[in-house]
Enzyme design. Structure first.
Site, short mmCIF file in Angstrom:
data_model
loop_
_atom_site.label_atom_id
_atom_site.label_comp_id
_atom_site.label_asym_id
_atom_site.label_seq_id
_atom_site.Cartn_x
_atom_site.Cartn_y
_atom_site.Cartn_z
N LYS A 163 -15.78 10.47 16.33
CA LYS A 163 -17.17 10.92 16.44
C LYS A 163 -17.65 11.54 15.14
O LYS A 163 -18.74 11.21 14.65
CB LYS A 163 -17.32 11.92 17.58
CG LYS A 163 -18.78 12.32 17.83
CD LYS A 163 -18.91 13.29 18.99
CE LYS A 163 -18.66 14.70 18.53
NZ LYS A 163 -19.03 15.71 19.55
N ASP A 182 -22.09 12.41 21.92
CA ASP A 182 -21.87 13.83 22.20
C ASP A 182 -22.24 14.08 23.67
O ASP A 182 -22.43 13.14 24.43
CB ASP A 182 -22.70 14.70 21.25
CG ASP A 182 -24.19 14.66 21.56
OD1 ASP A 182 -24.63 13.74 22.30
OD2 ASP A 182 -24.93 15.54 21.09
#
Length: 263
Positions: A163, A182
């Site tokens: 990420k 997220d």
């Protein structure tokens, strides 16, 4: 010779009553149970995806990363600090941190306690300091002081999981190697029926199949803004949502179909 007759059994009357319209309810229930699959197929229709992306782009034309940074290195550090911390808090901490340690080399030469002291207010500061120091050393020693431009290289840097790497590559370099998932992206993508997964990795895989590649970066920015301003975790502001009529989430607080509050 007499032929013995075999006694015939009388038919047993069934005690079951003839089915009435009310008794046929299970058939209706079965049809209703199957409907989510059909709905999911409709939710993933290309024209619906296009409309969602069109509305998001119109609603958030200037959506961008909220972490303040001047280069890929600063963005990497800021993203590491943003774990379990607000972007606003990170933006309060990083100016002084980068003033003291402006480059990977400078950060690599800093002591761990010194870095910890600078980032203490972001939470989990000991682990974050180790990641930042490790990233600084790795980038300085193995990548000539430059943050790598490929996912394969970047994920070898301490603190740069997939990420974080996708954030840096997308924002700093404009390279769409993946979709940043997220909490906002995960929650809203599920509410919109774009995925049924609960793990970020699987959610990303699902989204990458249906979101056009040239929208991977911006989709995350727009959804994050939407999640902070409208589609919040508790009691989403559906009455103000530009996607409301395209959303079938079970926790909607308002629906334009019956113009009545659901909860």
């Amino acid at each position: 010779m007499a032929i013995k007759k075999t006694a015939q059994k009388k038919p047993v009357k069934s005690s079951a009553k003839k089915a009435t319209p009310a008794a046929s309810a299970p058939v209706t229930a079965a049809k209703t149970k199957a409907s989510p699959k059909r709905l999911a197929q409709t939710d993933l229709a290309p024209e619906r995806i296009d409309e969602i992306l069109r509305r998001l782009a119109a609603a958030y034309p200037n959506a961008e990363c909220a972490l303040h940074h001047r280069n890929a290195w600063e963005l990497l550090v800021a993203t590491i600090l943003s774990a379990q911390c607000t972007d606003a808090r990170v933006n309060m901490v990083t100016p002084e941190l980068f003033r003291k340690y402006p480059t990977p080399q400078a950060m690599a030469e800093a002591s761990l306690p010194a870095i910890e002291e600078e980032i203490r207010s972001t939470g989990f500061y000991r682990n974050k300091a180790k990641s930042i120091a490790g990233a600084a050393r790795r980038i300085s020693h193995d990548f000539g002081g430059k943050v790598p431009r490929t996912l394969a290289e970047l994920i070898t840097v301490p603190g740069a999981a997939r990420k974080t790497a996708s954030v840096v590559l997308g924002v700093a370099y404009g390279l769409a190697e993946g979709i940043v998932v997220d909490t906002h992206v995960l929650r809203i993508s599920r509410r919109l029926g774009l995925t049924q997964a609960t793990e970020p990795k699987k959610v990303e895989q699902d989204l990458m199949k249906i979101i056009p590649h040239n929208r991977w970066i911006q989709y995350s920015h727009e959804i994050i803004h939407h999640g902070r301003q409208v589609c919040i975790a508790r009691k989403p502001r559906c009455v103000d949502c530009t996607l409301e009529d395209l959303c079938h989430a079970s926790d909607k607080t308002w629906s334009s179909v019956d113009t009545a509050k659901l909860r």
